[in-house]
Design an enzyme around this catalytic site. Sequence first.
Site, PDB file in Angstrom:
ATOM      1  N   ALA A 154      59.474  17.952 -30.516  1.00 32.08           N
ATOM      2  CA  ALA A 154      59.263  16.633 -31.123  1.00 32.08           C
ATOM      3  C   ALA A 154      58.936  15.584 -30.075  1.00 32.08           C
ATOM      4  O   ALA A 154      59.320  14.419 -30.186  1.00 32.08           O
ATOM      5  CB  ALA A 154      60.493  16.220 -31.923  1.00 32.08           C
ATOM      6  N   GLY A 155      58.212  16.017 -29.048  1.00 28.61           N
ATOM      7  CA  GLY A 155      57.715  15.068 -28.057  1.00 28.61           C
ATOM      8  C   GLY A 155      56.410  14.456 -28.510  1.00 28.61           C
ATOM      9  O   GLY A 155      56.074  14.462 -29.706  1.00 28.61           O
ATOM     10  N   TYR A 177      24.571  -6.357  -2.728  1.00 32.15           N
ATOM     11  CA  TYR A 177      25.690  -7.227  -2.403  1.00 32.15           C
ATOM     12  C   TYR A 177      25.156  -8.650  -2.271  1.00 32.15           C
ATOM     13  O   TYR A 177      24.317  -9.060  -3.058  1.00 32.15           O
ATOM     14  CB  TYR A 177      26.404  -6.707  -1.148  1.00 32.15           C
ATOM     15  CG  TYR A 177      27.798  -7.250  -1.004  1.00 32.15           C
ATOM     16  CD1 TYR A 177      28.707  -7.206  -2.059  1.00 32.15           C
ATOM     17  CD2 TYR A 177      28.224  -7.823   0.198  1.00 32.15           C
ATOM     18  CE1 TYR A 177      29.988  -7.705  -1.931  1.00 32.15           C
ATOM     19  CE2 TYR A 177      29.513  -8.322   0.328  1.00 32.15           C
ATOM     20  CZ  TYR A 177      30.391  -8.268  -0.732  1.00 32.15           C
ATOM     21  OH  TYR A 177      31.659  -8.770  -0.604  1.00 32.15           O
ATOM     22  N   GLU A 195      47.869   9.618 -19.756  1.00 30.09           N
ATOM     23  CA  GLU A 195      48.141  11.024 -19.507  1.00 30.09           C
ATOM     24  C   GLU A 195      49.531  11.197 -18.891  1.00 30.09           C
ATOM     25  O   GLU A 195      49.947  10.401 -18.040  1.00 30.09           O
ATOM     26  CB  GLU A 195      47.096  11.579 -18.539  1.00 30.09           C
ATOM     27  CG  GLU A 195      47.080  13.072 -18.416  1.00 30.09           C
ATOM     28  CD  GLU A 195      46.386  13.750 -19.563  1.00 30.09           C
ATOM     29  OE1 GLU A 195      46.600  14.960 -19.751  1.00 30.09           O
ATOM     30  OE2 GLU A 195      45.610  13.090 -20.270  1.00 30.09           O
ATOM     31  N   ASP A 196      50.233  12.232 -19.335  1.00 31.81           N
ATOM     32  CA  ASP A 196      51.484  12.655 -18.692  1.00 31.81           C
ATOM     33  C   ASP A 196      52.499  11.519 -18.559  1.00 31.81           C
ATOM     34  O   ASP A 196      53.127  11.331 -17.511  1.00 31.81           O
ATOM     35  CB  ASP A 196      51.186  13.264 -17.316  1.00 31.81           C
ATOM     36  CG  ASP A 196      50.465  14.600 -17.430  1.00 31.81           C
ATOM     37  OD1 ASP A 196      50.289  15.081 -18.563  1.00 31.81           O
ATOM     38  OD2 ASP A 196      50.073  15.155 -16.395  1.00 31.81           O
ATOM     39  N   ASN A 233      53.466  26.049 -22.000  1.00 31.38           N
ATOM     40  CA  ASN A 233      52.692  26.507 -20.848  1.00 31.38           C
ATOM     41  C   ASN A 233      53.571  26.558 -19.601  1.00 31.38           C
ATOM     42  O   ASN A 233      54.386  25.661 -19.388  1.00 31.38           O
ATOM     43  CB  ASN A 233      51.510  25.560 -20.592  1.00 31.38           C
ATOM     44  CG  ASN A 233      50.195  26.166 -21.027  1.00 31.38           C
ATOM     45  OD1 ASN A 233      49.984  27.363 -20.897  1.00 31.38           O
ATOM     46  ND2 ASN A 233      49.306  25.332 -21.534  1.00 31.38           N
ATOM     47  N   ASN A 256      42.782  21.043 -24.616  1.00 29.47           N
ATOM     48  CA  ASN A 256      42.437  19.628 -24.796  1.00 29.47           C
ATOM     49  C   ASN A 256      41.046  19.268 -24.299  1.00 29.47           C
ATOM     50  O   ASN A 256      40.496  18.235 -24.692  1.00 29.47           O
ATOM     51  CB  ASN A 256      43.472  18.745 -24.077  1.00 29.47           C
ATOM     52  CG  ASN A 256      44.782  18.669 -24.823  1.00 29.47           C
ATOM     53  OD1 ASN A 256      45.075  19.500 -25.671  1.00 29.47           O
ATOM     54  ND2 ASN A 256      45.586  17.668 -24.502  1.00 29.47           N
ATOM     55  N   LYS A 316      41.397  15.728 -14.629  1.00 32.51           N
ATOM     56  CA  LYS A 316      40.857  15.146 -15.865  1.00 32.51           C
ATOM     57  C   LYS A 316      39.520  14.474 -15.600  1.00 32.51           C
ATOM     58  O   LYS A 316      38.599  14.550 -16.417  1.00 32.51           O
ATOM     59  CB  LYS A 316      41.846  14.120 -16.443  1.00 32.51           C
ATOM     60  CG  LYS A 316      43.164  14.681 -16.899  1.00 32.51           C
ATOM     61  CD  LYS A 316      43.044  15.529 -18.142  1.00 32.51           C
ATOM     62  CE  LYS A 316      42.674  14.741 -19.352  1.00 32.51           C
ATOM     63  NZ  LYS A 316      43.501  14.986 -20.526  1.00 32.51           N
ATOM     64  N   ASP A 371      47.950  13.466 -24.326  1.00 33.91           N
ATOM     65  CA  ASP A 371      49.043  14.398 -24.584  1.00 33.91           C
ATOM     66  C   ASP A 371      49.426  14.398 -26.060  1.00 33.91           C
ATOM     67  O   ASP A 371      49.839  15.420 -26.599  1.00 33.91           O
ATOM     68  CB  ASP A 371      50.273  14.032 -23.745  1.00 33.91           C
ATOM     69  CG  ASP A 371      49.975  14.067 -22.269  1.00 33.91           C
ATOM     70  OD1 ASP A 371      49.804  15.158 -21.728  1.00 33.91           O
ATOM     71  OD2 ASP A 371      49.881  12.988 -21.651  1.00 33.91           O
ATOM     72  N   ALA A 402      53.233  15.389 -28.228  1.00 32.86           N
ATOM     73  CA  ALA A 402      52.293  16.282 -28.905  1.00 32.86           C
ATOM     74  C   ALA A 402      52.833  16.733 -30.248  1.00 32.86           C
ATOM     75  O   ALA A 402      52.080  16.826 -31.233  1.00 32.86           O
ATOM     76  CB  ALA A 402      51.989  17.479 -28.011  1.00 32.86           C
TER      77      ALA A 402
END
Length: 427
Positions: free
Chosen positions: A195-196, A39, A136-137, A286, A318, A94, A162, A198
Amino acid sequence: MDDLEKRALEYHCLGGRAGKLSVEATKPCKTADDLSLAYTPGVAKPVLRIEKDAEDAYRYTNKGNLVAVISNGTAILGLGDRGALASKPVMEGKGVLFKRFADIDVFDIEINEKDPDKLVEIIASLEPTFGGINLEDIKGPECFKVERELIKRCSIPVFHDDQHGTAIIATAGLMNAAEIIGKSLGDMKVVVNGAGAAGISCSKMFLSAGVKKENLILCDSKGVIYEGRQGLTEEKAAFAAKTDKRTLAEVIRGADVFMGLSVKDCVSAEMLLSMNRDPVVFAMANPDPEITYDLAMATRSDVIMATGRSDYPNQINNVLGFPFIFRGALDVRASKITENMKMAAAKALAALAKEPVPNVVRQAYGGADFSFGRNYIVPKPFDPRVIEYEALAVAKAACEDKVAASPITDWDAYRSSLVKRMEKYWL
């Protein structure tokens, strides 16, 4: 409370310490002298170096091995919009996988913002801290815009897992499945249900791998995405097919491949029977797939079946992708993750699945034996060779695409460094 819930909740507060991640210092801080270097006043020296040359951040800070795992909690696993705070256990998870499988450090960041433009502004402002950003998500269609705009604005890799993670692993599996059953990707008729994020990404990558656009049908919750259908997003409209068929049951008849990223039990035994010989079925919903493994196997003996679950063969997981993709990208200081890098990852995984499986993998899976074939089309996550195959392939592709600020020239040495880096996790 069922057994899984009980064990999962206990796991997340094991040892009386909440959560799954901690921060550890990498330099000593035991003496007054150490403190003066860590520091003030010592820390001012690298500050001034970095001000003069931004590249020095990679020498004096953890930027080069640090990834942000970011979510706003609008599409958590299969649970939907549960809020930013509720996404934290997943983002921590993750982080565990990044560290365990690729020795990458992570800060998980949960952002309480649903407006995509504001979300982009917030995430882009964090760029100085990190060597890469894993989204993510985040629900679609906003996720497409968020990733697209961040890629434009940031000089570090931005990757929405995703979208691309599932697509990369599924593409590896599809290439191997086609080889096993003796079919050409260019001749195979493919139905993608969902059709999202993924589903769109899988469709794009299947085309890049060799599937013909006229042979791919994309469906959503309203049925077939066809030319002339009203209210399609830009991403869906790109896959609008010239067909008079309107339902999943109609388009799956005579298909060679079903890629499910949708809801449980939407594929019946009769629908599976209507598919072409040696059907390839990736049922990724899932925790309950579009058709159960047991029903699929009881219905057809010639089916190649994959799910997102670990308790059945051919798990499309994944974790086979993102840690190793970022490892390769970080090691050459890539400014982005290109389509070529994604395909290199898929091809590396497909190649590894054809290699003899070492004992360490068998031991990790209770002594089970694996060999390339209908029940083994992608490697297992606990195969220690994944990093040297995939990270190296990704790093090479980054250099080929000229997006690497620190290109590697000695690939044998790099491969050896990857093995050595991960020894502590496998020994």
